[in-house]
Design a protein around this motif. Structure first.
Motif, PDB file in Angstrom:
ATOM      1  N   SER A  11       8.345 -11.012  -5.123  1.00 38.45           N
ATOM      2  CA  SER A  11       8.869 -12.120  -4.324  1.00 38.45           C
ATOM      3  C   SER A  11       7.796 -13.175  -4.063  1.00 38.45           C
ATOM      4  O   SER A  11       8.109 -14.312  -3.733  1.00 38.45           O
ATOM      5  CB  SER A  11       9.409 -11.608  -2.980  1.00 38.45           C
ATOM      6  OG  SER A  11      10.536 -10.792  -3.167  1.00 38.45           O
ATOM      7  N   ALA A  12       6.530 -12.777  -4.208  1.00 36.32           N
ATOM      8  CA  ALA A  12       5.392 -13.696  -4.041  1.00 36.32           C
ATOM      9  C   ALA A  12       5.432 -14.418  -2.694  1.00 36.32           C
ATOM     10  O   ALA A  12       5.129 -15.609  -2.608  1.00 36.32           O
ATOM     11  CB  ALA A  12       5.337 -14.706  -5.195  1.00 36.32           C
ATOM     12  N   ASP A  13       5.813 -13.686  -1.650  1.00 31.96           N
ATOM     13  CA  ASP A  13       5.877 -14.312  -0.332  1.00 31.96           C
ATOM     14  C   ASP A  13       4.625 -14.067   0.496  1.00 31.96           C
ATOM     15  O   ASP A  13       4.450 -14.683   1.545  1.00 31.96           O
ATOM     16  CB  ASP A  13       7.117 -13.853   0.434  1.00 31.96           C
ATOM     17  CG  ASP A  13       7.320 -12.340   0.408  1.00 31.96           C
ATOM     18  OD1 ASP A  13       6.409 -11.630  -0.081  1.00 31.96           O
ATOM     19  OD2 ASP A  13       8.363 -11.872   0.860  1.00 31.96           O
ATOM     20  N   GLY A  14       3.746 -13.181   0.062  1.00 31.93           N
ATOM     21  CA  GLY A  14       2.522 -12.925   0.797  1.00 31.93           C
ATOM     22  C   GLY A  14       1.988 -11.531   0.529  1.00 31.93           C
ATOM     23  O   GLY A  14       2.387 -10.879  -0.440  1.00 31.93           O
ATOM     24  N   VAL A  15       1.075 -11.088   1.384  1.00 36.54           N
ATOM     25  CA  VAL A  15       0.380  -9.812   1.201  1.00 36.54           C
ATOM     26  C   VAL A  15       0.675  -8.894   2.381  1.00 36.54           C
ATOM     27  O   VAL A  15       0.554  -9.301   3.542  1.00 36.54           O
ATOM     28  CB  VAL A  15      -1.149 -10.029   1.097  1.00 36.54           C
ATOM     29  CG1 VAL A  15      -1.856  -8.700   0.829  1.00 36.54           C
ATOM     30  CG2 VAL A  15      -1.479 -11.039   0.011  1.00 36.54           C
ATOM     31  N   ASP A  16       1.076  -7.663   2.073  1.00 38.51           N
ATOM     32  CA  ASP A  16       1.211  -6.617   3.090  1.00 38.51           C
ATOM     33  C   ASP A  16      -0.033  -5.735   3.013  1.00 38.51           C
ATOM     34  O   ASP A  16      -0.462  -5.349   1.913  1.00 38.51           O
ATOM     35  CB  ASP A  16       2.458  -5.773   2.850  1.00 38.51           C
ATOM     36  CG  ASP A  16       3.742  -6.562   3.074  1.00 38.51           C
ATOM     37  OD1 ASP A  16       3.780  -7.371   4.010  1.00 38.51           O
ATOM     38  OD2 ASP A  16       4.696  -6.371   2.293  1.00 38.51           O
ATOM     39  N   ALA A  17      -0.588  -5.414   4.166  1.00 41.53           N
ATOM     40  CA  ALA A  17      -1.796  -4.592   4.226  1.00 41.53           C
ATOM     41  C   ALA A  17      -1.587  -3.428   5.176  1.00 41.53           C
ATOM     42  O   ALA A  17      -0.925  -3.571   6.205  1.00 41.53           O
ATOM     43  CB  ALA A  17      -2.983  -5.432   4.691  1.00 41.53           C
ATOM     44  N   VAL A  18      -2.138  -2.268   4.818  1.00 39.33           N
ATOM     45  CA  VAL A  18      -2.077  -1.095   5.684  1.00 39.33           C
ATOM     46  C   VAL A  18      -3.436  -0.403   5.701  1.00 39.33           C
ATOM     47  O   VAL A  18      -4.178  -0.449   4.717  1.00 39.33           O
ATOM     48  CB  VAL A  18      -1.006  -0.072   5.228  1.00 39.33           C
ATOM     49  CG1 VAL A  18       0.384  -0.652   5.321  1.00 39.33           C
ATOM     50  CG2 VAL A  18      -1.284   0.438   3.811  1.00 39.33           C
ATOM     51  N   ALA A 310      14.045   0.473   1.644  1.00 44.33           N
ATOM     52  CA  ALA A 310      12.817  -0.170   2.103  1.00 44.33           C
ATOM     53  C   ALA A 310      12.714  -1.548   1.462  1.00 44.33           C
ATOM     54  O   ALA A 310      13.520  -1.922   0.618  1.00 44.33           O
ATOM     55  CB  ALA A 310      11.599   0.689   1.733  1.00 44.33           C
ATOM     56  N   GLY A 311      11.688  -2.294   1.850  1.00 42.02           N
ATOM     57  CA  GLY A 311      11.480  -3.613   1.275  1.00 42.02           C
ATOM     58  C   GLY A 311      12.156  -4.711   2.084  1.00 42.02           C
ATOM     59  O   GLY A 311      12.974  -4.451   2.974  1.00 42.02           O
ATOM     60  N   GLU A 346       5.185  -0.138   0.294  1.00 46.20           N
ATOM     61  CA  GLU A 346       4.506  -0.330  -0.992  1.00 46.20           C
ATOM     62  C   GLU A 346       2.996  -0.457  -0.826  1.00 46.20           C
ATOM     63  O   GLU A 346       2.232   0.011  -1.677  1.00 46.20           O
ATOM     64  CB  GLU A 346       5.083  -1.545  -1.722  1.00 46.20           C
ATOM     65  CG  GLU A 346       6.440  -1.287  -2.337  1.00 46.20           C
ATOM     66  CD  GLU A 346       6.837  -2.364  -3.320  1.00 46.20           C
ATOM     67  OE1 GLU A 346       6.971  -2.065  -4.510  1.00 46.20           O
ATOM     68  OE2 GLU A 346       7.016  -3.516  -2.889  1.00 46.20           O
ATOM     69  N   ALA A 347       2.543  -1.077   0.253  1.00 43.17           N
ATOM     70  CA  ALA A 347       1.099  -1.130   0.506  1.00 43.17           C
ATOM     71  C   ALA A 347       0.545   0.277   0.710  1.00 43.17           C
ATOM     72  O   ALA A 347      -0.564   0.603   0.257  1.00 43.17           O
ATOM     73  CB  ALA A 347       0.815  -2.008   1.721  1.00 43.17           C
TER      74      ALA A 347
END
Length: 384
Positions: A11-18, A310-311, A346-347
């Motif tokens: 989707s190229a909407d940003g970065v998820d971080a965990v 999810a997602g 996914e992260a």
């Protein structure tokens, strides 16, 4: 070990971080989600990523600038999630620009697949001052596999098993399914399965951007789709297209379900109200998943007893209602109910894949990707 996972999807909407703490057995780890964060791409950067990913001509210099900008956003998301620098290791997927599964040439020669996840790994390691594992798909592709999806094996490790087959559906730009065998009974020895079903948010998001002249990047909550009526006859025709008739292993992305594909489908719906067109695209995303699940019965494969979602698409209430309507007989619920946050899942997978690389544990599954054999995934780079 504390590991930082970074994921930016189709989707190229940003970065998820965990930030995750992992210990115990590799195939069934103990895990604790310590912190999560999300950082949106600036609008101009997202537009550049989507343009390049859709084949827009550009210069080598512009590609280098783009890769540096993507890497710096990944680093910013990492700092936001882990400001104290607790993580000992970082797993980063990078930003997919193009994915080409294995295929046969006109002469019948079998061509290896290839996939481009844009990232400057050494720069990210330097910015974070920690080892980075990246380029996770390459080893599987070199072994003749699809290189994707990589999440099913990790899903099974993170979620564990229940009394029957369990399905996990990720609704990102692309919809992908994981099937986890039960913990007991004759099917307990069956392998984990998984594949890309087709478009989830990709066509809906592109359509919303086009209809709103760039003012809206998605159908927030599925509100516009809820105002329309879907064209069932058209959906049935679309479901007969070649990709949806393929048997797994299969993988896809914006190269197949991107702007050109949207243009063709909008032409099929020409003259319909915008709300009806968005409703049809939304119902189509649910229908491709339902069709794949229904095919399991034709293969004498037991149906899952539940479907965990999810997602980003799990927040689209109209899409979720369509899934409920079309996946009859399945208990549908969000993965958050099992303490696996929908936005972070996914992260977390890429944190786990990085940890597996550190342990020397294989991250792919030939039953899913079609690779010749298992392999440790990713490339490690240390700060200079």
């Amino acid at each position: 070990m504390r590991v930082l996972g970074l994921m930016s999807g189709t989707s190229a909407d940003g970065v998820d971080a965990v930030l995750v703490e992992l210990s115990g057995a590799a195939d069934h780890p103990h895990w604790t989600l310590l912190r999560s964060a999300s950082l949106d791409y600036p609008t101009s950067l997202r537009q550049r990523i989507l343009a390049v990913g859709q084949g827009e001509a550009t210069t080598a210099s512009s590609l280098l600038d783009l890769s540096e900008a993507i890497t710096k956003i990944q680093a910013a998301a990492a700092h936001q999630c882990d400001p104290e620098g607790q993580a000992e290791l970082v797993g980063c997927h990078g930003q997919t620009l193009w994915h080409r599964p294995p295929e046969s040439s006109e002469t019948g020669e079998r061509l290896h697949g290839t996939s481009w996840q844009m990232l400057q790994g050494p720069l990210l390691a330097q910015l974070l001052n920690r080892p980075v594992i990246f380029d996770f798909r390459a080893a599987d592709l070199a072994l003749g596999g699809q290189g994707a999806p990589l999440v099913p094996k990790a899903d099974a490790a993170l979620l564990g098993r229940t009394n029957g087959w369990r399905a996990l559906l990720n609704l990102g730009g692309i919809a992908n399914l994981t099937l986890i065998p039960p913990g007991t009974g004759p099917d307990r020895l069956q392998p984990v399965r998984g594949w890309d079903c087709g478009p989830a948010n990709s066509l809906i998001d592109l359509a919303m951007e086009q209809f709103s002249q760039g003012k809206q990047s998605c159908d927030q909550g599925g509100r516009l789709a809820a105002e329309g009526h879907c064209d069932e006859a058209l959906i049935l025709r679309w479901l007969a297209e070649p990709y949806f008739q393929l048997s797994p292993p299969k993988s896809t992305g914006r190269e197949l379900f991107g702007r050109a594909d949207l243009t063709r489908r909008l032409q099929d719906m020409q003259g319909q109200a915008i709300a009806h067109q968005i409703a049809t695209l939304t119902a189509f995303s649910a229908a491709v998943v339902a069709q794949d699940l229904h095919k399991l019965s034709d293969q004498n494969h037991p149906l899952p007893i539940e479907l965990l979602v999810a997602g980003g698409g799990s927040k689209n209430h109209t899409l979720m209602r369509e899934l409920n309507r079309r996946c009859r007989g399945l208990r549908l619920r969000r993965s958050d109910e099992l303490k696996l946050p929908s936005q972070s899942r996914e992260a977390m997978v890429f944190a786990l894949l990085a940890w597996w690389h550190h342990l020397g544990f294989p991250g792919n599954a030939p039953a899913i990707t079609g690779a010749q054999h298992e392999a440790v995934l990713g490339v490690r780079v240390n700060p200079a």
